[in-house]
Every structure is written in C-alpha cells, then in structure tokens.
Design an enzyme around this catalytic site. Structure first.
Site, PDB file in Angstrom:
ATOM      1  N   LYS A 195      31.692  36.019  40.692  1.00  0.00           N
ATOM      2  CA  LYS A 195      31.835  37.472  40.809  1.00  0.00           C
ATOM      3  C   LYS A 195      31.311  38.188  39.549  1.00  0.00           C
ATOM      4  O   LYS A 195      30.984  37.539  38.562  1.00  0.00           O
ATOM      5  CB  LYS A 195      33.296  37.828  41.086  1.00  0.00           C
ATOM      6  CG  LYS A 195      33.846  37.243  42.407  1.00  0.00           C
ATOM      7  CD  LYS A 195      33.057  37.719  43.612  1.00  0.00           C
ATOM      8  CE  LYS A 195      33.683  37.529  44.971  1.00  0.00           C
ATOM      9  NZ  LYS A 195      34.114  36.215  45.398  1.00  0.00           N
TER      10      LYS A 195
HETATM   11  C1  PLP Z   1      35.179  36.099  46.733  1.00  0.00           C
HETATM   12  C2  PLP Z   1      35.691  36.876  47.860  1.00  0.00           C
HETATM   13  C3  PLP Z   1      37.039  36.820  48.267  1.00  0.00           C
HETATM   14  C4  PLP Z   1      38.024  35.812  47.739  1.00  0.00           C
HETATM   15  O1  PLP Z   1      38.226  35.780  46.411  1.00  0.00           O
HETATM   16  P1  PLP Z   1      38.765  34.443  45.713  1.00  0.00           P
HETATM   17  O2  PLP Z   1      39.156  34.918  44.366  1.00  0.00           O
HETATM   18  O3  PLP Z   1      37.636  33.463  45.701  1.00  0.00           O
HETATM   19  O4  PLP Z   1      39.938  33.948  46.497  1.00  0.00           O
HETATM   20  C5  PLP Z   1      37.467  37.666  49.270  1.00  0.00           C
HETATM   21  N1  PLP Z   1      36.628  38.503  49.879  1.00  0.00           N
HETATM   22  C6  PLP Z   1      35.330  38.587  49.544  1.00  0.00           C
HETATM   23  C7  PLP Z   1      34.472  39.562  50.260  1.00  0.00           C
HETATM   24  C8  PLP Z   1      34.809  37.757  48.548  1.00  0.00           C
HETATM   25  O5  PLP Z   1      33.508  37.817  48.254  1.00  0.00           O
END
Ligand code: PLP
Length: 395
Positions: A195
């Site tokens: 992210k």
């Molecule tokens: C990465 C992501 C998540 C989940 O996040 P995590 O921290 O990996 O559990 C949820 N929704 C979207 C759209 C994502 O890209």
C-alpha cells in the site's frame, strides 16, 4: 523452458521507507513498549484521525480486521445481506462471510471504475420491495480513485443503510475538500506492504462515532469485561496493532503527502509516454476528486488494437517486470459464484475493465530508468503488432 534474465526485478509496488522508521522502532524498544498497546499506537491513531478529518481511529492488525470490526459494530449476522463493490480485492468481501452474511455485488461505472450509483439504486429499490435491505454497503476506492461518494451517500441515506468506505487503496486521496476514508459511518485503511504507506501489515478503523470505536477496541482485545479477573460475555478477537508497527506507521504517515506526489508523477510519466497509443486509455480521475494514483491502471480497446493485456503482461514478465490484470470482479470468483450481482447497464462495466485492464509497476521507489524499461517494453509490443499490419501506429 524458464527464461532467465539478469535485469533487476521491477515490482508492482514495494515498501518504501523514509529512513525515520528506525528511530520510532528504537523508541519502542528503549521504553519496552513491545506490545499491542503503547504510546506509538495512541499517537498513530490520533494522527490518522486528524489527517483524515474524523473524530477517532483504532489501529488494528490489518485492513481486513478493520472491515470485520465495522461489520460487527453494524450488527451484521447470519441471514443478513451486505452490498459490496464487485471490482475489488477479495478482502473487501471476506469479512461478510466471516459474519455468516450474504454478499451482493454491485457493478462499477466508467467514470471512477467504482460502485455504480445506478446499479446501487436498482439493488436498494429491489431490496426495499423485498423487505430485505442490506445491513451495510461496502464502497471501495479502487487504485486510489474515490467512488462517487456524494451520490452513494445520498442513496444509502435515503434507505437508511450505513456505508463502510474501504479506503485501503486511497489513503491520501480526496473527494471534494474531504479526505478519502471520511465519508462512511466507518472508513478503513490498510498498511499492508504494497500500500502507499506500510507498517509491513496493519490497518485502521476510522469514524466520527467514538463510542463505536471504543467498542471496536474492546472487541479487538478479546472482549474482556471490566473485571479484575478475566471475564468474557461475548466472542472477541485479537486484532490490535503492535506498538512497534505503529511507530513505523507514524514515520510513514509523515511522508504520505510526498508519496502521493511521487505516485502521481509515476502516473504522469506513463501518461505522457503511452496515452497517445490508439486504444490505450488510462484510468480516469473524476472532476472534483484527487487520486493518490496508488497503481497506474489502463485499458486496451479491443475494437482499436489487437494487443491484449496478456500480450503486455507476458512481454513485461519476460523483462522481469511485475504487472497485473485489473482485479477480477468478485461476482466472477468461484468463491462467490452463488452471489447476486447488479450490473451498471446492459453490459457489466467491471467485467469489461477486468478483460481489458492492466496495472503497471507504480512503486514510489522506482527509478526513472526503471520506469523507462517498462515504457519501452510496452511500446515494443505495440510496434511489433503494428509491423504485423494492424490499424495503429505508435510514432
Ligand atoms: C489491501 C486491501 C484490503 C485489505 O487490507 P489488508 O491490510 O491486506 O487486510 C482491503 N480492501 C482493499 C480494496 C485492499 O486493496
């Protein structure tokens, strides 16, 4: 045969530390706050809440955990339905299943690639007639682009259905003068390694409802009742973030604005070099919104060019470059093959985006020469297709 190449790997998006993180980690060690409580947690929550423009935040172990807690707080249980964007990562919808509820998937619209207000309206009206309104609507902001939050909020308000804004990919983005993540009853962020900022793994639940956040904190720490002995009256979870990782998050948050600028610059370079190719269309940025451009995404028009996403993905893979198709819509996933789906129009927009879309490497730590490697490789695919006598030119 496996092809080997000596060229260094280019990742889709990899962690990019500022260098300040170690200082925060050292602080945690020196004070021995090596636990899912501590001063970095409290500070990180306060800083995220202030940045997002909401009253409070709860640091948790993942974005998925944050969505799960939001659903529990909204009393989602067996027999309920929850509406969810279809064009997204599976984590948006998995917590619906954890609660034994039924996901209903909503198509995208072309201007933001996100939840179609038209399809949502249709789904809400039908649910209303059947006396089966959803307990929540999970709206995703794909690749950093905000959904049409004004229309979606108005519709959900009309039917009194709370919104959860899945802003896992859109930290730092804006809709009008408001930050992404601040629109729903709850917003969620992810700090997974890929992210825009990361704590290696982690997430945040944000809301203006501080009582609800307090309850979320209780549920996230095994739901321990107020008693000296260990007493429990309901099922809890172990979902809190570690104080060490919150320290990493604080250092990362300080450079978020810079990362947004860098992501947008990565997008600009791709756009300048590739947008003129007939059939290539970049993911739009809707007027009145600002996308963090977490990943640069584009589509190829099969009516204009014979080059397919798989031609490009294949050519990039041979150059040791990681790229991906656009998310496979959840209503097409084997996991959800019994779930209902509401399309935007005659044709499904999310299916078209999946069939024609690709995400390009968009790391903020990618050197310009690396990005040129990606661009050259893509232009090459089109040049070669051009030599085979198709209808476009790249010069
Ligand atoms: C990465 C992501 C998540 C989940 O996040 P995590 O921290 O990996 O559990 C949820 N929704 C979207 C759209 C994502 O890209």
């Amino acid at each position: 045969m496996l092809k080997t190449t000596s060229k260094p790997r280019i990742h889709l998006a990899s962690p990019h530390m500022s260098g300040e993180e170690q200082r925060y980690i050292d602080e945690a060690f020196e004070s021995n706050w090596i636990a899912p409580v501590g001063p970095h947690i409290n500070a990180f929550e306060k800083e995220i809440a202030e940045y997002t423009g909401v009253k409070g935040a709860l640091a948790v172990s993942s974005g998925t955990a944050a969505i799960h807690l939001a659903l529990i707080l909204l009393d989602v249980k067996q027999g309920d339905t929850v509406f969810c964007s279809s064009l997204t990562f599976v984590a948006s919808a998995n917590p619906i299943i954890y609660q034994g509820a039924e996901p209903v998937f909503i198509d995208s619209e072309p201007e933001t690639w996100n939840m179609s207000p038209e399809a949502l309206k249709h789904a809400l009206e039908e649910a209303y007639e059947q006396h089966r309104l959803p307990k929540a609507v999970i709206v995703v902001n794909l690749y950093g682009q905000s959904a049409k939050m004004e229309e979606i909020s108005a519709l959900c308000g009309e039917f009194d259905v709370p919104v959860i804004e899945d802003a896992a990919e859109s930290l730092g983005s804006a809709y009008g003068n408001r930050k992404s993540g601040s629109f729903g009853k709850f917003g969620i962020f992810s700090f997974n390694g890929n992210k825009i900022i990361t704590t290696s793994g982690g997430g945040m639940l944000v809301s203006d409802d501080t009582d609800a956040l307090e309850r979320a904190g209780f549920l996230a720490t095994q739901a321990r009742d107020k008693a000296l002995h260990y007493q429990h009256s309901q099922t809890g979870y172990n979902y809190r973030m570690s104080n060490i990782l919150a320290g990493v998050g604080r250092a990362q948050l300080h450079i978020l604005e810079k990362r947004v600028t860098q992501k947008r610059l990565v997008f600009e370079r791709y756009f300048m070099e590739l947008a003129h190719i007939p059939g290539v269309q970049f993911m739009p940025e809707m007027n009145g919104t600002m996308s963090n451009r977490w990943l640069t995404a584009l589509t190829l028009d099969p009516a204009v060019s014979e080059v397919t996403p798989y031609d490009i993905l294949g050519a990039l893979a041979e150059e040791n470059i990681e790229a991906r198709p656009v998310w496979k819509p959840l209503h097409l996933q084997p996991l959800f093959d019994r779930c209902r789906f509401y399309a935007h129009g005659e044709q499904s927009v999310s299916e078209r985006l999946f069939e024609s879309g690709i995400c390009l490497p968009s790391g903020t730590n990618m050197e310009v020469i690396d990005q040129e490697r990606v661009i050259d490789c893509i232009r090459n695919v089109f040049d070669q297709a051009g030599l085979r006598g198709t209808r476009y030119e790249t010069t």
